[in-house]
Design an enzyme around this catalytic site. Structure first.
Site, mmCIF file in Angstrom:
data_model
loop_
_atom_site.group_PDB
_atom_site.id
_atom_site.type_symbol
_atom_site.label_atom_id
_atom_site.label_comp_id
_atom_site.label_asym_id
_atom_site.label_seq_id
_atom_site.Cartn_x
_atom_site.Cartn_y
_atom_site.Cartn_z
ATOM 1 N N CYS A 1 2.724 12.902 -25.645
ATOM 2 C CA CYS A 1 3.425 13.011 -26.926
ATOM 3 C C CYS A 1 3.217 11.808 -27.839
ATOM 4 O O CYS A 1 3.617 11.849 -28.998
ATOM 5 C CB CYS A 1 4.922 13.214 -26.682
ATOM 6 S SG CYS A 1 5.758 11.706 -26.155
ATOM 7 N N LYS B 1 4.234 4.906 5.513
ATOM 8 C CA LYS B 1 3.469 3.672 5.358
ATOM 9 C C LYS B 1 3.210 2.985 6.697
ATOM 10 O O LYS B 1 2.784 1.840 6.743
ATOM 11 C CB LYS B 1 4.208 2.735 4.400
ATOM 12 C CG LYS B 1 4.266 3.312 2.998
ATOM 13 C CD LYS B 1 5.087 2.434 2.108
ATOM 14 C CE LYS B 1 5.325 3.146 0.778
ATOM 15 N NZ LYS B 1 6.284 2.409 -0.039
ATOM 16 N N CYS C 1 9.328 12.675 -23.248
ATOM 17 C CA CYS C 1 8.970 13.715 -22.268
ATOM 18 C C CYS C 1 9.972 13.768 -21.112
ATOM 19 O O CYS C 1 10.051 14.772 -20.419
ATOM 20 C CB CYS C 1 7.580 13.465 -21.693
ATOM 21 S SG CYS C 1 6.244 13.623 -22.886
ATOM 22 N N PRO D 1 0.846 -1.198 0.000
ATOM 23 C CA PRO D 1 0.000 0.000 0.000
ATOM 24 C C PRO D 1 0.878 1.243 0.000
ATOM 25 O O PRO D 1 1.902 1.272 0.660
ATOM 26 C CB PRO D 1 -0.760 -0.096 1.326
ATOM 27 C CG PRO D 1 -0.551 -1.466 1.850
ATOM 28 C CD PRO D 1 0.712 -1.969 1.225
ATOM 29 N N GLU D 2 0.490 2.250 -0.780
ATOM 30 C CA GLU D 2 1.250 3.492 -0.775
ATOM 31 C C GLU D 2 0.731 4.385 0.339
ATOM 32 O O GLU D 2 -0.265 4.090 0.990
ATOM 33 C CB GLU D 2 1.130 4.174 -2.138
ATOM 34 C CG GLU D 2 1.527 3.209 -3.253
ATOM 35 C CD GLU D 2 2.413 3.815 -4.328
ATOM 36 O OE1 GLU D 2 2.760 4.998 -4.226
ATOM 37 O OE2 GLU D 2 2.772 3.081 -5.247
HETATM 38 ZN ZN ZN Z 1 5.768 11.621 -23.781
#
Ligand code: ZN
Length: 285
Positions: free
Chosen positions: A252, A55, A274, A2-3
């Site tokens: 993109c 956490k 990117c 779990p984050e």
């Molecule tokens: Zn991209």
């Protein structure tokens, strides 16, 4: 695993149900917890508050007793009314905290310890308030400084260090790097201070938007203009890059890539266009 946003939501739910109420019953199948409860019973104490620290989930009782749990991969906390049917088998129960109105059950929680305020502050595994991205005491400047103190490590690896940014897990790691436009494999030492500050503020923004009252259980960092009604449970619909290997970048169109990173070999996702490596030529023109 779990984050941090998940633990935060669990702590918020437990806090609303339990805080301010007396403990009417406690049991556990962990010997250390049982012994603690035999010597200095939790029953009769008040649940002061429940909070997330990265956490870790911390349940504070009156009389300087703190139940500290970590879910790792398998654990979860549920809250039930008395007599309500549990959603998991009783054999998975590790501890139960009861109040007049509620029964909080820790299922398969692999790490559970009792602490005092002092022992908690001294425990290096449990993040302090300053590094907890979602906590009220988060210190962004200290986090930037801490991040930049690992110049030879890769950005994606340092983002998982809970002493730097407590609460960031593997999904957020990739999403933060994409949102900040930074390649997760570049060395932290190649970042400007402004870029490091941008990483920290992006982490804060993404985690905070995932603990709003109306946010569901899924991590959402991408909110497309075209709201699709099909495949809504597909996690790829809500994220920029995580879990989208080979699919077109939402900005993109370049194919998203995935590579294992760090000693723990955690999957990292990124868009090579990117998020170019610093100094790398755009070979695709
Ligand atoms: Zn991209």
């Amino acid at each position: 695993m779990p984050e941090g946003d998940n633990i935060f939501r669990a702590a918020r739910t437990l806090n609303r149900a339990l805080a301010g109420n007396s403990v009417t019953g406690f049991r556990s199948n962990y010997a250390l917890l049982t012994r603690f409860n035999d010597d200095t019973p939790l029953t009769g104490r008040t649940v002061e508050r429940v909070e997330a620290r990265g956490k870790w989930l911390l349940m504070h009782f009156s009389g300087d007793a703190i139940l500290v749990t970590h879910m790792l991969m398998s654990g979860s906390w549920h809250i039930y009314r008395h007599g309500e049917r549990w959603q998991l088998p009783a054999a998975m129960m590790r501890m139960v905290v009861e109040t007049k109105d509620f029964v909080a059950v820790g299922f398969n929680v692999p790490v559970a310890e009792m602490h005092t305020a002092q022992s908690l502050a001294r425990d290096p595994r449990i993040p302090g308030l300053a590094s907890d991205v979602l906590g009220g005491g988060f210190d962004a400047n200290a986090a930037v400084k801490s991040l930049l103190s690992y110049p030879d490590a890769e950005l994606g690896e340092v983002l998982l260090r809970q002493t730097v940014l407590a609460g960031v897990g593997n999904v957020f790691k990739s999403e933060i790097c994409f949102t900040a436009g930074l390649n997760p494999f570049r060395k932290v030492g190649t970042l400007t201070r402004e870029q490091a500050a941008q990483v920290v503020s992006t982490a804060q923004k993404l985690l905070e938007s995932n603990v709003l009252e109306d946010s569901g259980d899924r991590i959402v960092t991408y909110r497309g203009r075209r709201r699709r009604t099909t495949h809504r449970s597909d996690p790829g619909e809500s994220l920029w890059v995580y879990g989208r290997s080979g699919e077109p970048c939402r900005r993109c169109g370049e194919a998203i890539r995935r590579r294992l990173q760090g000693a723990d070999a955690r999957g990292t996702y990124w868009c090579p266009r990117c998020q170019p490596m610093p100094g790398a030529r755009d070979v695709d023109g």
